[in-house]
Design an enzyme around this catalytic site. Sequence first.
Site, mmCIF file in Angstrom:
data_model
loop_
_atom_site.group_PDB
_atom_site.id
_atom_site.type_symbol
_atom_site.label_atom_id
_atom_site.label_comp_id
_atom_site.label_asym_id
_atom_site.label_seq_id
_atom_site.Cartn_x
_atom_site.Cartn_y
_atom_site.Cartn_z
ATOM 1 N N CYS A 66 0.927 -1.128 -0.003
ATOM 2 C CA CYS A 66 0.143 0.060 -0.041
ATOM 3 C C CYS A 66 0.999 1.058 0.015
ATOM 4 O O CYS A 66 1.963 1.140 0.298
ATOM 5 C CB CYS A 66 -0.951 0.032 1.045
ATOM 6 N N ARG A 102 2.990 1.964 -7.437
ATOM 7 C CA ARG A 102 3.106 1.016 -6.896
ATOM 8 C C ARG A 102 1.808 0.121 -7.128
ATOM 9 O O ARG A 102 1.684 -1.398 -6.736
ATOM 10 C CB ARG A 102 2.960 1.046 -5.437
ATOM 11 N N TRP A 155 -3.262 -1.950 -1.582
ATOM 12 C CA TRP A 155 -3.290 -3.174 -2.456
ATOM 13 C C TRP A 155 -3.780 -4.510 -1.543
ATOM 14 O O TRP A 155 -2.957 -4.759 -0.576
ATOM 15 C CB TRP A 155 -1.703 -3.301 -2.840
ATOM 16 N N ASN A 171 0.322 -0.290 5.806
ATOM 17 C CA ASN A 171 1.039 -0.809 4.830
ATOM 18 C C ASN A 171 1.716 -2.157 5.463
ATOM 19 O O ASN A 171 2.501 -2.021 6.459
ATOM 20 C CB ASN A 171 2.069 0.103 4.157
ATOM 21 N N GLY A 172 1.307 -3.351 4.941
ATOM 22 C CA GLY A 172 1.944 -4.510 5.530
ATOM 23 C C GLY A 172 0.744 -5.654 6.034
ATOM 24 O O GLY A 172 -0.182 -5.635 5.523
ATOM 25 N N GLU A 223 13.814 -21.156 -16.249
ATOM 26 C CA GLU A 223 13.418 -19.906 -15.640
ATOM 27 C C GLU A 223 14.958 -18.816 -16.178
ATOM 28 O O GLU A 223 14.417 -17.837 -16.879
ATOM 29 C CB GLU A 223 13.347 -19.676 -14.424
ATOM 30 N N LYS A 268 14.283 -15.897 -18.965
ATOM 31 C CA LYS A 268 14.611 -14.438 -18.692
ATOM 32 C C LYS A 268 15.386 -13.942 -19.714
ATOM 33 O O LYS A 268 15.514 -12.879 -20.348
ATOM 34 C CB LYS A 268 15.075 -14.371 -17.228
ATOM 35 N N GLU A 314 13.635 -13.256 -22.993
ATOM 36 C CA GLU A 314 12.539 -12.032 -23.133
ATOM 37 C C GLU A 314 13.095 -10.747 -23.006
ATOM 38 O O GLU A 314 12.683 -9.772 -23.441
ATOM 39 C CB GLU A 314 11.475 -12.500 -22.169
ATOM 40 N N HIS A 324 20.498 -36.793 -25.881
ATOM 41 C CA HIS A 324 19.558 -37.221 -26.688
ATOM 42 C C HIS A 324 19.212 -36.601 -27.900
ATOM 43 O O HIS A 324 18.248 -36.614 -28.656
ATOM 44 C CB HIS A 324 18.151 -37.919 -25.966
ATOM 45 N N LYS A 378 2.292 -7.379 -20.041
ATOM 46 C CA LYS A 378 2.277 -7.896 -18.634
ATOM 47 C C LYS A 378 1.201 -8.816 -18.196
ATOM 48 O O LYS A 378 1.418 -9.909 -17.642
ATOM 49 C CB LYS A 378 2.084 -6.859 -17.601
HETATM 50 C C1 F6R Z 1 7.893 -13.962 -17.686
HETATM 51 C C2 F6R Z 1 6.635 -13.812 -17.500
HETATM 52 C C3 F6R Z 1 5.677 -14.560 -18.081
HETATM 53 C C4 F6R Z 1 4.429 -14.843 -17.351
HETATM 54 C C5 F6R Z 1 3.359 -15.660 -17.860
HETATM 55 C C6 F6R Z 1 2.150 -15.936 -16.982
HETATM 56 O O1 F6R Z 1 9.004 -13.261 -16.863
HETATM 57 O O2 F6R Z 1 6.329 -12.738 -16.865
HETATM 58 O O3 F6R Z 1 5.985 -15.667 -18.560
HETATM 59 O O4 F6R Z 1 5.085 -15.686 -16.060
HETATM 60 O O5 F6R Z 1 2.755 -14.735 -18.992
HETATM 61 O O6 F6R Z 1 1.624 -14.602 -16.488
HETATM 62 P P1 F6R Z 1 0.636 -14.880 -15.070
HETATM 63 O O7 F6R Z 1 1.430 -15.304 -14.114
HETATM 64 O O8 F6R Z 1 0.119 -13.584 -14.862
HETATM 65 O O9 F6R Z 1 -0.408 -15.617 -15.509
#
Ligand code: F6R
Length: 613
Positions: free
Chosen positions: A2, A27, A77, A103-104, A486, A490, A493, A509, A608
């Site tokens: 928050c 935020r 939040w 907040n918390g 992962e 990263k 992307e 393989h 996002k």
């Molecule tokens: C990678 C990334 C994406 C999300 C994916 C799922 O850094 O952010 O691969 O993990 O689009 O998104 P959520 O978790 O919002 O369903």
Amino acid sequence: MCGIIGVTGEADAIPLLLGALHQLEYRGYDSAGVAMVVDGSVWRARAAGGTNSVAALAELTAGAPTGHAAAIGHTRWATHGSPTAENAHPHLDCTGRLAIIHNGIIENHAVLRVELEAAGHTITSGTDTEVMVHLVEAEVAGGATLEEATRTMLRRVRGAFSIAVISADEPDTIVAARRSTPLVLGLHDGMALLASDIPALIEHTRQVYALADDELAVLTPGALRVVTLAGEPVEPQQLKITYDLQAAQRGGYEDFMSKEMHEQPQAVADTLLDRRGGHGELVLDEMRLRPGELRDIDKVFIVACGSSYHAAMVAKYAIEHWVKLPVEVDIASEFRYRDPVLNSRTLCVGVSQSGETLDTSEALREAKRLGAKVLTVTNVVDSSMARAADGVLYTRAGPEIGVASTKCHLAQIVALEVLGLYLAQLLGTQPPAAIDEILDAMEVLPSLVTEALGRAGDVDDVAAKLTDARDFFFLGRHVGYPVALEGALKLKEIAYLRAEGYPAGELKHGPIALIEPGAVVVGVATRNPLWEKMLSNIAEVRSRGATVVLLADDGDEESAAEADHVLWVPPTFPLISPVVDVVPMQQLAYRLARLHGHDPDRPRNLAKTVTVE
Ligand code: F6R
């Protein structure tokens, strides 16, 4: 996470509060509110409505009274309780003469609520926050000042918080305090201010002070005084503000990705907060599925996309080991089109940071249609997936702005593993002592993640040696495998480099045909049960000329001997080690993105929240 603002000594407080709440919008928030002392009583306005709530609040407060007295504002939040206007802060006590913002997370809010209700208090919201203002009320009724009452209240609450309290009986005073979450104070021209972070203050003053854990500040117009919880005076530490508003919104970091990586220890700690009951048993508040229903489960599916899918893969190793139930992990976009076999004894867990990802929410819908029990693990309270599921487990990472998921990913692993331990407890597949031992180790994770983050310089040195590389292979075995996936994701992307993630044992393989001088192999060689086999696989790529970067446990010279470059990580139990091991993977991708001139906050072609198929 928050946002908090407070001011005393300003003639027209509402515009200042709204301006500061606007500066805190980065935020993320789902509701907003303000309260101030006017003519001997507390005046309050609150609005819900996601990112429109500050605008809605501006409408509600148009024509609000003015005055020099204490005023506080908040963007919420949600963690405990839905994002409604009733749950928005400030919260009032029974008399309506005290108001609090927070907040918390207050860990022991449930016990305190029962105690307060038994003593005759009426608690009107579903939040963990409101108990605090009623505790202050009880002390004030007994003759304590606002400062004394707040100090006593703080000795009763457990958890993480920054708070600000005002009282109609002490119209010029704001009492503020913090434990684990940030709070800054400011002075300017007859005013005293406080805020959850610097962007909210920077427009008004650069005379900013930090408040430390378990310190309490008393703000009056143009003055502030800081004391410990025992009432001992403390000299507040003045901060040097050398950056502008935009940088301040990123917490002084170059970008949101860095800021959010540094918030990971807090995200992990908050996700673990208040999960252990009085007798050491796990308590999952929002689970909603009854123990009897869960005892019937004979199979678990976990569906997710991207980084959330990788978190799910880690959980598969943990849940199968601890609970002895078969766990299938599925890419959400494939799951619903392939006639998965589910029934009423199946638990289907959807993992999604946003709680809105269409592929995952549709997968859960399909699971529900087939009769499975559906649980959502998400970071967003009351998101579509949280509402549609039979039960919810919230990660408490705070809003994630960077497109590449970092802190939510770590929080997801932690939440899913807590779920695994909860099932193990329920089904009796692990003795209580073993569960306790793992939970104790999990509670150390925030400090291990902090340690790993502190080694960014080592990752930068390795990245600098890899700037010409174009082909990366990320290898791991056991829980190191999802960590490798992962790391590869990263790098793809945000640095736009070709990166394959593979289980190291699968290399022979096929993919080993691609290994030649110039290729970079990043291997997760921390000590999990397949560590020795992992080193043999690494020897195979080394002998074919690849440059080898290995993640190794501190002091593990045997692993280091197989590598051209080593990234050391603090060791922990293998099944929870991905929470630490992912950190240098994120840092490597981040540094390579920067070295190649890419902005990690704006990866091309990515959004996002993905609400299309
Ligand atoms: C990678 C990334 C994406 C999300 C994916 C799922 O850094 O952010 O691969 O993990 O689009 O998104 P959520 O978790 O919002 O369903």
